[in-house]
Structures are given as C-alpha cells and as structure tokens.
Design a protein around this motif. Structure first.
Motif, PDB file in Angstrom:
ATOM      1  N   LYS A 219       0.802  -1.227   0.000  1.00  0.00           N
ATOM      2  CA  LYS A 219       0.000   0.000   0.000  1.00  0.00           C
ATOM      3  C   LYS A 219       0.841   1.287   0.000  1.00  0.00           C
ATOM      4  O   LYS A 219       0.423   2.319   0.523  1.00  0.00           O
ATOM      5  CB  LYS A 219      -0.991   0.005   1.154  1.00  0.00           C
ATOM      6  CG  LYS A 219      -1.993  -1.128   1.073  1.00  0.00           C
ATOM      7  CD  LYS A 219      -3.127  -0.925   2.014  1.00  0.00           C
ATOM      8  CE  LYS A 219      -4.123  -2.035   2.032  1.00  0.00           C
ATOM      9  NZ  LYS A 219      -4.066  -3.104   1.096  1.00  0.00           N
ATOM     10  N   VAL A 220       2.013   1.228  -0.606  1.00  0.00           N
ATOM     11  CA  VAL A 220       2.853   2.427  -0.720  1.00  0.00           C
ATOM     12  C   VAL A 220       2.145   3.479  -1.566  1.00  0.00           C
ATOM     13  O   VAL A 220       2.192   4.673  -1.272  1.00  0.00           O
ATOM     14  CB  VAL A 220       4.238   2.078  -1.313  1.00  0.00           C
ATOM     15  CG1 VAL A 220       5.045   3.320  -1.626  1.00  0.00           C
ATOM     16  CG2 VAL A 220       5.008   1.178  -0.368  1.00  0.00           C
ATOM     17  N   CYS A 221       1.458   3.043  -2.614  1.00  0.00           N
ATOM     18  CA  CYS A 221       0.767   3.974  -3.502  1.00  0.00           C
ATOM     19  C   CYS A 221      -0.317   4.776  -2.767  1.00  0.00           C
ATOM     20  O   CYS A 221      -0.548   5.941  -3.079  1.00  0.00           O
ATOM     21  CB  CYS A 221       0.164   3.236  -4.688  1.00  0.00           C
ATOM     22  SG  CYS A 221      -0.949   1.896  -4.228  1.00  0.00           S
ATOM     23  N   VAL A 222      -0.942   4.180  -1.790  1.00  0.00           N
ATOM     24  CA  VAL A 222      -1.997   4.861  -1.034  1.00  0.00           C
ATOM     25  C   VAL A 222      -1.408   5.936  -0.123  1.00  0.00           C
ATOM     26  O   VAL A 222      -2.030   6.963   0.126  1.00  0.00           O
ATOM     27  CB  VAL A 222      -2.826   3.838  -0.222  1.00  0.00           C
ATOM     28  CG1 VAL A 222      -3.871   4.525   0.631  1.00  0.00           C
ATOM     29  CG2 VAL A 222      -3.488   2.839  -1.151  1.00  0.00           C
ATOM     30  N   SER A 223      -0.187   5.717   0.336  1.00  0.00           N
ATOM     31  CA  SER A 223       0.434   6.691   1.245  1.00  0.00           C
ATOM     32  C   SER A 223       1.095   7.856   0.506  1.00  0.00           C
ATOM     33  O   SER A 223       1.528   8.806   1.144  1.00  0.00           O
ATOM     34  CB  SER A 223       1.468   6.000   2.132  1.00  0.00           C
ATOM     35  OG  SER A 223       2.535   5.511   1.347  1.00  0.00           O
ATOM     36  N   MET A 224       1.141   7.809  -0.821  1.00  0.00           N
ATOM     37  CA  MET A 224       1.736   8.920  -1.574  1.00  0.00           C
ATOM     38  C   MET A 224       0.790  10.121  -1.564  1.00  0.00           C
ATOM     39  O   MET A 224      -0.425   9.971  -1.495  1.00  0.00           O
ATOM     40  CB  MET A 224       2.046   8.480  -3.006  1.00  0.00           C
ATOM     41  CG  MET A 224       3.087   7.375  -3.054  1.00  0.00           C
ATOM     42  SD  MET A 224       3.473   6.830  -4.726  1.00  0.00           S
ATOM     43  CE  MET A 224       4.551   8.162  -5.225  1.00  0.00           C
ATOM     44  N   ARG A 225       1.374  11.299  -1.649  1.00  0.00           N
ATOM     45  CA  ARG A 225       0.566  12.524  -1.595  1.00  0.00           C
ATOM     46  C   ARG A 225      -0.212  12.726  -2.896  1.00  0.00           C
ATOM     47  O   ARG A 225       0.086  12.127  -3.920  1.00  0.00           O
ATOM     48  CB  ARG A 225       1.453  13.736  -1.327  1.00  0.00           C
ATOM     49  CG  ARG A 225       2.419  14.049  -2.458  1.00  0.00           C
ATOM     50  CD  ARG A 225       3.232  15.304  -2.135  1.00  0.00           C
ATOM     51  NE  ARG A 225       4.148  15.609  -3.202  1.00  0.00           N
ATOM     52  CZ  ARG A 225       3.805  16.196  -4.342  1.00  0.00           C
ATOM     53  NH1 ARG A 225       2.564  16.514  -4.568  1.00  0.00           N
ATOM     54  NH2 ARG A 225       4.712  16.457  -5.271  1.00  0.00           N
ATOM     55  N   ARG A 226      -1.196  13.612  -2.849  1.00  0.00           N
ATOM     56  CA  ARG A 226      -1.971  13.969  -4.039  1.00  0.00           C
ATOM     57  C   ARG A 226      -1.056  14.636  -5.058  1.00  0.00           C
ATOM     58  O   ARG A 226      -0.142  15.364  -4.685  1.00  0.00           O
ATOM     59  CB  ARG A 226      -3.087  14.942  -3.661  1.00  0.00           C
ATOM     60  CG  ARG A 226      -4.138  14.329  -2.798  1.00  0.00           C
ATOM     61  CD  ARG A 226      -5.114  15.351  -2.227  1.00  0.00           C
ATOM     62  NE  ARG A 226      -5.275  16.569  -2.968  1.00  0.00           N
ATOM     63  CZ  ARG A 226      -6.418  17.033  -3.457  1.00  0.00           C
ATOM     64  NH1 ARG A 226      -7.525  16.371  -3.251  1.00  0.00           N
ATOM     65  NH2 ARG A 226      -6.473  18.167  -4.116  1.00  0.00           N
ATOM     66  N   ILE A 227      -1.323  14.405  -6.329  1.00  0.00           N
ATOM     67  CA  ILE A 227      -0.504  15.017  -7.372  1.00  0.00           C
ATOM     68  C   ILE A 227      -1.373  15.868  -8.288  1.00  0.00           C
ATOM     69  O   ILE A 227      -2.532  15.554  -8.531  1.00  0.00           O
ATOM     70  CB  ILE A 227       0.276  13.950  -8.188  1.00  0.00           C
ATOM     71  CG1 ILE A 227      -0.662  12.921  -8.818  1.00  0.00           C
ATOM     72  CG2 ILE A 227       1.309  13.261  -7.304  1.00  0.00           C
ATOM     73  CD1 ILE A 227       0.025  11.936  -9.750  1.00  0.00           C
ATOM     74  N   SER A 228      -0.784  16.975  -8.787  1.00  0.00           N
ATOM     75  CA  SER A 228      -1.540  17.869  -9.658  1.00  0.00           C
ATOM     76  C   SER A 228      -0.660  18.581 -10.683  1.00  0.00           C
ATOM     77  O   SER A 228      -1.168  19.233 -11.575  1.00  0.00           O
ATOM     78  CB  SER A 228      -2.271  18.928  -8.828  1.00  0.00           C
ATOM     79  OG  SER A 228      -1.318  19.726  -8.133  1.00  0.00           O
ATOM     80  N   ARG A 229       0.652  18.456 -10.578  1.00  0.00           N
ATOM     81  CA  ARG A 229       1.556  19.163 -11.475  1.00  0.00           C
ATOM     82  C   ARG A 229       2.042  18.249 -12.580  1.00  0.00           C
ATOM     83  O   ARG A 229       2.264  17.062 -12.373  1.00  0.00           O
ATOM     84  CB  ARG A 229       2.717  19.751 -10.700  1.00  0.00           C
ATOM     85  CG  ARG A 229       2.179  20.697  -9.601  1.00  0.00           C
ATOM     86  CD  ARG A 229       3.162  21.588  -8.970  1.00  0.00           C
ATOM     87  NE  ARG A 229       3.789  22.600  -9.739  1.00  0.00           N
ATOM     88  CZ  ARG A 229       3.243  23.743 -10.150  1.00  0.00           C
ATOM     89  NH1 ARG A 229       1.969  23.963  -9.920  1.00  0.00           N
ATOM     90  NH2 ARG A 229       3.929  24.624 -10.801  1.00  0.00           N
TER      91      ARG A 229
END
Length: 128
Positions: A84-94
C-alpha cells in the motif's frame, strides 16, 4: 596583494549566489496538469480530466486500486496490494508527477494539454 579571510568569504558568497541564481533561472517550471493518464502494464487504460471531481475503481490482473480526483488533484485512495505504498503517496496535480503501484503495474501520470482542445471524459481499454 594579499587576500584577507573576509575577502575569501565575500567571494565565496558571491559565487554561491551566482550558482543559485543560475539554477533558479534555468530550471524547468512544472505547470499544473489538466488530466491524468492511467497506464496498466505499460498500456494506456484511461484518461481523466482533473477539472471534474470523481472516484474510479481500476481493475488490473493483480488487483484493484481506487483513485480520487478532487480539486484538480488525484490520489490513490485504496488498493488491495500488500504494501500500500501507492496509497500513502501525496496527491498530485503538477505536470510530470506520478503515483506508481508496483504490485499492480499501475502508473498515474499528470499531463498537460497544450493544444487547448478538450479531453475525452475517459478512454478505457481492456485491462491485462
């Protein structure tokens, strides 16, 4: 002519400031993305605009991931992978930012539409 300790410190500060200024001027600026491209096993599976809030469940051969698009950013909100590393990554927008789920071979990448044309709401293909 003899350099004093203060002269050497002053010249060092000037050189460091020049290097920092050069880096700031010539570094690429990432812009806010307009859509997220979803790749499963290296193949494009879907494209979603960041302008509309939505939640999608992505099915892969290895499991499921849930993405949430909200306020112009995307995040992986759920996954049934072991780490679940992907779930702990921050939101991305750039533009250029990614979220990767290695166990499911899933990549979310923010991209920027430069042509000004509207994007399709979704492009779906068969997941491997």
């Amino acid at each position: 002519m003899k350099f004093l300790k203060a002269d050497i410190i002053f010249l060092s500060i000037l050189v460091c400031a020049g290097i920092l200024l050069t880096i700031l001027i010539y570094s690429p600026r990432s812009s806010t993305g307009t859509y997220v491209e979803i790749r499963i096993n290296g193949e494009q599976a879907a494209v979603y605009s960041l302008s509309a809030d939505r939640r999608e469940i992505l099915h892969t051969a290895s499991g499921e991931n849930t993405i949430t698009i909200r306020d112009g950013a995307v995040s992986m909100t759920a996954a049934d992978c072991p780490d679940k590393v992907c779930v702990s990554m921050r939101r991305i927008s750039r533009s250029g930012e990614t979220i990767v789920c290695l166990p499911h071979k899933l990549v979310l990448e923010i991209k920027n539409s430069e042509s000004g044309t509207s994007l399709p709401d979704a492009i779906t293909g068969g997941a491997p």
